[in-house]
Design a protein around this motif. Structure first.
Motif, mmCIF file in Angstrom:
data_model
loop_
_atom_site.group_PDB
_atom_site.id
_atom_site.type_symbol
_atom_site.label_atom_id
_atom_site.label_comp_id
_atom_site.label_asym_id
_atom_site.label_seq_id
_atom_site.Cartn_x
_atom_site.Cartn_y
_atom_site.Cartn_z
ATOM 1 N N GLU A 7 -4.575 1.109 -45.102
ATOM 2 C CA GLU A 7 -5.233 -0.136 -44.539
ATOM 3 C C GLU A 7 -5.399 -1.150 -46.499
ATOM 4 O O GLU A 7 -5.541 -2.153 -46.887
ATOM 5 C CB GLU A 7 -6.452 0.846 -44.762
ATOM 6 C CG GLU A 7 -7.501 -1.072 -44.026
ATOM 7 C CD GLU A 7 -8.989 -0.033 -43.461
ATOM 8 O OE1 GLU A 7 -10.047 -1.408 -43.261
ATOM 9 O OE2 GLU A 7 -9.221 1.057 -43.070
ATOM 10 N N ASN A 8 -5.478 0.524 -47.683
ATOM 11 C CA ASN A 8 -5.134 -0.023 -49.089
ATOM 12 C C ASN A 8 -4.207 -0.954 -49.323
ATOM 13 O O ASN A 8 -4.121 -1.773 -49.758
ATOM 14 C CB ASN A 8 -5.226 0.774 -49.592
ATOM 15 C CG ASN A 8 -6.454 1.635 -50.495
ATOM 16 O OD1 ASN A 8 -7.678 0.748 -49.773
ATOM 17 N ND2 ASN A 8 -6.268 3.249 -50.397
ATOM 18 N N ALA A 10 -2.213 -2.311 -47.042
ATOM 19 C CA ALA A 10 -2.294 -3.901 -46.298
ATOM 20 C C ALA A 10 -2.901 -5.198 -47.059
ATOM 21 O O ALA A 10 -2.805 -6.545 -47.347
ATOM 22 C CB ALA A 10 -3.015 -4.095 -44.843
ATOM 23 N N LYS A 11 -4.154 -4.267 -47.922
ATOM 24 C CA LYS A 11 -5.235 -5.050 -48.460
ATOM 25 C C LYS A 11 -4.352 -6.020 -49.832
ATOM 26 O O LYS A 11 -4.532 -7.174 -49.713
ATOM 27 C CB LYS A 11 -6.941 -4.593 -48.852
ATOM 28 C CG LYS A 11 -7.424 -4.472 -47.813
ATOM 29 C CD LYS A 11 -8.426 -3.182 -49.003
ATOM 30 C CE LYS A 11 -8.985 -2.644 -47.254
ATOM 31 N NZ LYS A 11 -10.625 -2.010 -48.105
ATOM 32 N N GLN A 12 -3.762 -4.576 -50.015
ATOM 33 C CA GLN A 12 -3.113 -5.908 -51.263
ATOM 34 C C GLN A 12 -1.735 -6.419 -51.234
ATOM 35 O O GLN A 12 -1.882 -7.589 -51.591
ATOM 36 C CB GLN A 12 -2.192 -4.424 -52.406
ATOM 37 C CG GLN A 12 -1.527 -4.607 -53.500
ATOM 38 C CD GLN A 12 -1.877 -5.126 -54.485
ATOM 39 O OE1 GLN A 12 -3.552 -5.369 -54.741
ATOM 40 N NE2 GLN A 12 -2.001 -6.403 -54.934
ATOM 41 N N ARG A 14 -2.403 -8.320 -48.251
ATOM 42 C CA ARG A 14 -2.753 -9.911 -48.009
ATOM 43 C C ARG A 14 -2.985 -10.335 -49.070
ATOM 44 O O ARG A 14 -3.006 -11.603 -49.406
ATOM 45 C CB ARG A 14 -3.824 -9.753 -47.232
ATOM 46 C CG ARG A 14 -3.489 -9.511 -45.731
ATOM 47 C CD ARG A 14 -5.430 -9.851 -44.536
ATOM 48 N NE ARG A 14 -6.001 -8.738 -45.796
ATOM 49 C CZ ARG A 14 -5.821 -7.340 -44.888
ATOM 50 N NH1 ARG A 14 -5.147 -7.026 -44.110
ATOM 51 N NH2 ARG A 14 -7.050 -5.824 -45.665
ATOM 52 N N LYS A 15 -3.590 -9.872 -50.673
ATOM 53 C CA LYS A 15 -3.875 -10.185 -51.692
ATOM 54 C C LYS A 15 -2.469 -10.942 -52.327
ATOM 55 O O LYS A 15 -2.845 -11.787 -53.028
ATOM 56 C CB LYS A 15 -4.538 -8.768 -52.772
ATOM 57 C CG LYS A 15 -5.413 -9.582 -53.746
ATOM 58 C CD LYS A 15 -5.918 -8.138 -54.572
ATOM 59 C CE LYS A 15 -6.258 -8.468 -55.641
ATOM 60 N NZ LYS A 15 -7.365 -7.269 -56.222
ATOM 61 N N GLU A 18 -1.407 -14.152 -50.558
ATOM 62 C CA GLU A 18 -2.648 -15.809 -51.080
ATOM 63 C C GLU A 18 -2.529 -15.860 -52.431
ATOM 64 O O GLU A 18 -2.266 -17.472 -52.357
ATOM 65 C CB GLU A 18 -3.459 -15.170 -50.452
ATOM 66 C CG GLU A 18 -4.525 -14.247 -49.203
ATOM 67 C CD GLU A 18 -5.972 -13.806 -48.872
ATOM 68 O OE1 GLU A 18 -6.588 -13.419 -50.429
ATOM 69 O OE2 GLU A 18 -6.252 -13.396 -48.326
ATOM 70 N N PHE A 58 -3.316 -3.598 -39.699
ATOM 71 C CA PHE A 58 -3.562 -4.438 -40.258
ATOM 72 C C PHE A 58 -3.653 -5.843 -40.717
ATOM 73 O O PHE A 58 -4.424 -6.235 -41.761
ATOM 74 C CB PHE A 58 -4.652 -3.328 -41.738
ATOM 75 C CG PHE A 58 -5.047 -1.785 -41.326
ATOM 76 C CD1 PHE A 58 -5.930 -1.467 -40.991
ATOM 77 C CD2 PHE A 58 -3.827 -0.971 -41.710
ATOM 78 C CE1 PHE A 58 -6.007 -0.034 -40.408
ATOM 79 C CE2 PHE A 58 -4.250 0.456 -41.257
ATOM 80 C CZ PHE A 58 -4.568 0.811 -40.934
ATOM 81 N N VAL A 60 -1.150 -7.058 -41.390
ATOM 82 C CA VAL A 60 0.251 -7.793 -42.031
ATOM 83 C C VAL A 60 1.209 -7.744 -41.355
ATOM 84 O O VAL A 60 1.470 -6.139 -40.802
ATOM 85 C CB VAL A 60 -0.029 -6.865 -43.853
ATOM 86 C CG1 VAL A 60 -1.339 -8.008 -44.704
ATOM 87 C CG2 VAL A 60 -0.125 -5.703 -43.897
ATOM 88 N N TYR A 79 -0.897 1.973 -51.467
ATOM 89 C CA TYR A 79 -1.405 1.452 -52.483
ATOM 90 C C TYR A 79 -2.499 2.556 -52.782
ATOM 91 O O TYR A 79 -3.509 2.424 -52.143
ATOM 92 C CB TYR A 79 -1.434 -0.069 -52.335
ATOM 93 C CG TYR A 79 -1.627 -1.375 -53.478
ATOM 94 C CD1 TYR A 79 -0.919 -1.109 -53.621
ATOM 95 C CD2 TYR A 79 -2.903 -1.428 -54.210
ATOM 96 C CE1 TYR A 79 -0.461 -1.969 -55.017
ATOM 97 C CE2 TYR A 79 -3.017 -1.306 -55.150
ATOM 98 C CZ TYR A 79 -1.999 -2.188 -55.826
ATOM 99 O OH TYR A 79 -1.737 -3.241 -57.012
#
Length: 107
Positions: A7-8, A10-12, A14-15, A18, A58, A60, A79
């Protein structure tokens, strides 16, 4: 054959997508390098190629060429923060050895 993203991570991803403003996901691969044999390669992917598998977790996408799957099967892309540094970490069950500098690995 599995490739996982935490999940960490995936957040990175996405960031970063973006911030870039476009992209389908990240392409994960390997290249011949270093004293142990292979190094990981991460790059933006704008579209899937015919010889790639797409792993979606997640929200991505991680794209992997079929030819690299024998070296990456079962890998978890994470990450992490280590001290002041943040980086992607590759948890690969296929790795048999790494070089002293940590830049390459052998399967």
């Amino acid at each position: 054959m599995t490739v996982q993203v935490t999940e960490n991570a995936a957040k990175q991803i996405r960031k970063q997508l973006e911030k870039r403003g476009s992209g389908l996901g990240l392409r994960l691969g390997v290249k011949a390098s270093g004293c142990s044999g292979y190094a990981y390669v991460l790059d933006y992917a704008d579209q899937a190629e015919a010889d790639e598998l797409v792993f979606d977790q997640f929200g991505v996408k991680l794209l992997v060429k079929r030819i690299d799957l024998d070296k990456l099967d079962g890998i978890v892309l994470d990450y992490v923060r280590e001290g002041f540094n943040e980086t992607f970490k590759f948890l690969n069950p296929n790795v048999k050895a790494t070089c002293g500098c940590g830049e390459s690995f052998a399967v």
